[in-house]
Design a protein around this motif. Structure first.
Motif, short mmCIF file in Angstrom:
data_model
loop_
_atom_site.label_atom_id
_atom_site.label_comp_id
_atom_site.label_asym_id
_atom_site.label_seq_id
_atom_site.Cartn_x
_atom_site.Cartn_y
_atom_site.Cartn_z
N THR A 147 0.83 -1.21 0.00
CA THR A 147 0.00 0.00 0.00
C THR A 147 0.86 1.25 0.00
O THR A 147 0.48 2.28 -0.57
N GLU A 148 2.04 1.19 0.62
CA GLU A 148 2.95 2.33 0.62
C GLU A 148 3.62 2.50 -0.75
O GLU A 148 3.88 3.62 -1.19
N ILE A 149 3.86 1.38 -1.42
CA ILE A 149 4.37 1.45 -2.79
C ILE A 149 3.29 2.01 -3.71
O ILE A 149 3.57 2.81 -4.62
N LEU A 150 2.03 1.62 -3.47
CA LEU A 150 0.90 2.18 -4.22
C LEU A 150 0.88 3.70 -4.07
O LEU A 150 0.66 4.44 -5.05
N ASP A 151 1.11 4.18 -2.85
CA ASP A 151 1.13 5.64 -2.61
C ASP A 151 2.19 6.33 -3.45
O ASP A 151 2.00 7.45 -3.92
N ARG A 152 3.33 5.66 -3.66
CA ARG A 152 4.39 6.23 -4.51
C ARG A 152 3.95 6.26 -5.98
O ARG A 152 4.33 7.17 -6.73
N TYR A 153 3.18 5.26 -6.36
CA TYR A 153 2.79 5.10 -7.77
C TYR A 153 1.60 5.99 -8.15
O TYR A 153 1.40 6.28 -9.34
N VAL A 154 0.85 6.46 -7.18
CA VAL A 154 -0.38 7.22 -7.45
C VAL A 154 -0.12 8.44 -8.34
O VAL A 154 -0.98 8.83 -9.14
N LYS A 155 1.06 9.05 -8.25
CA LYS A 155 1.32 10.24 -9.07
C LYS A 155 1.39 9.90 -10.56
O LYS A 155 1.25 10.78 -11.40
N TYR A 156 1.58 8.62 -10.88
CA TYR A 156 1.58 8.19 -12.28
C TYR A 156 0.21 7.67 -12.71
O TYR A 156 -0.08 7.60 -13.90
N ASN A 157 -0.57 7.25 -11.72
CA ASN A 157 -1.90 6.70 -12.01
C ASN A 157 -2.80 6.97 -10.81
O ASN A 157 -2.74 6.27 -9.80
N ALA A 158 -3.60 8.03 -10.93
CA ALA A 158 -4.43 8.48 -9.79
C ALA A 158 -5.43 7.42 -9.34
O ALA A 158 -5.92 7.47 -8.21
N HIS A 159 -5.72 6.45 -10.22
CA HIS A 159 -6.71 5.43 -9.89
C HIS A 159 -6.06 4.10 -9.52
O HIS A 159 -6.70 3.04 -9.61
#
Length: 215
Positions: A147-159
């Protein structure tokens, strides 16, 4: 109490100005911007400003978690070892009536400046959005859960949270780390084989939750 926030050395390195100054030492990350504001213009800030964005663990005795000391050859007294010059909250080597020691806890012992943990090992991963075929390589901390890695990735894919994350056909447990999800860290092996580009990175595939059909 929540999980600590982990930072990569490159994330610390971008905070390298007097108006936005971070350092790391002994495995932790500190935001010293308020300290710089408080002592603005003080010559004792110079060694700290010169070390902005860097790791300064070599300033400290790791066992005592305090500033290194040495014996002054002239006086025989034990004094702080400051190879880059004396800095804020370090007393003068000799008695000085102008020395104000009413600051309380020195900054390196004040958790008010603590912002997180410095990753012991970072790694790069490739994330492939199967809906758009977009590939993104990001640097993450090996200690981070998905989930913390997801938080890093959100800037590339908001969804990003609307996708199911898979590796090698398996759904990933978002409350576990990459290693706990059996995604091995092969950085060392890649280095030995001189495979230093992103081509061979382990790929995590994202499947949009409305389209989980697989060929």
């Amino acid at each position: 109490m929540g999980r600590p926030k982990y930072f990569t050395p490159s994330e610390v390195a971008v905070h390298n100005t007097v108006d936005d100054l971070w350092v790391s030492f002994l495995g932790k990350v500190y935001d010293l911007t308020p300290l710089c504001e408080k002592y603005k213009g003080d010559v004792l800030l110079k060694p700290i400003i010169q070390s902005a964005g860097k790791d300064i663990s070599h300033w400290f005795n790791p066992k005592l978690k305090d500033i290194r000391t040495h014996v002054d050859p002239l006086t025989g007294c034990v004094i702080p070892y400051c190879p880059n010059g004396r800095f804020v909250h370090i007393p003068p080597p000799y008695p000085d009536s102008f020395w104000a020691n009413d600051f309380g806890r020195p900054w390196w012992k004040d958790d008010g400046y603590l912002v997180g943990i410095l990753s012991k090992k970072t790694r790069s991963i490739k994330i492939i959005n199967t809906l758009t075929s977009q590939e993104q390589v990001i640097e993450v901390c090996s200690e981070e859960i998905m989930t913390e890695i997801l938080d890093r990735y959100v800037k590339y894919n908001a969804h990003a949270a609307s996708y199911t994350w898979k590796y090698d056909g398996r759904n990933l447990d978002m409350s576990m780390t990459l290693e706990d999800n059996q995604i091995p860290d092969e950085d060392e092996e890649f280095y030995k084989l001189s495979m230093n580009d992103d081509t061979f990175l382990q790929a995590i595939h994202l499947f949009f939750n409305d389209d989980l059909t697989e060929a």
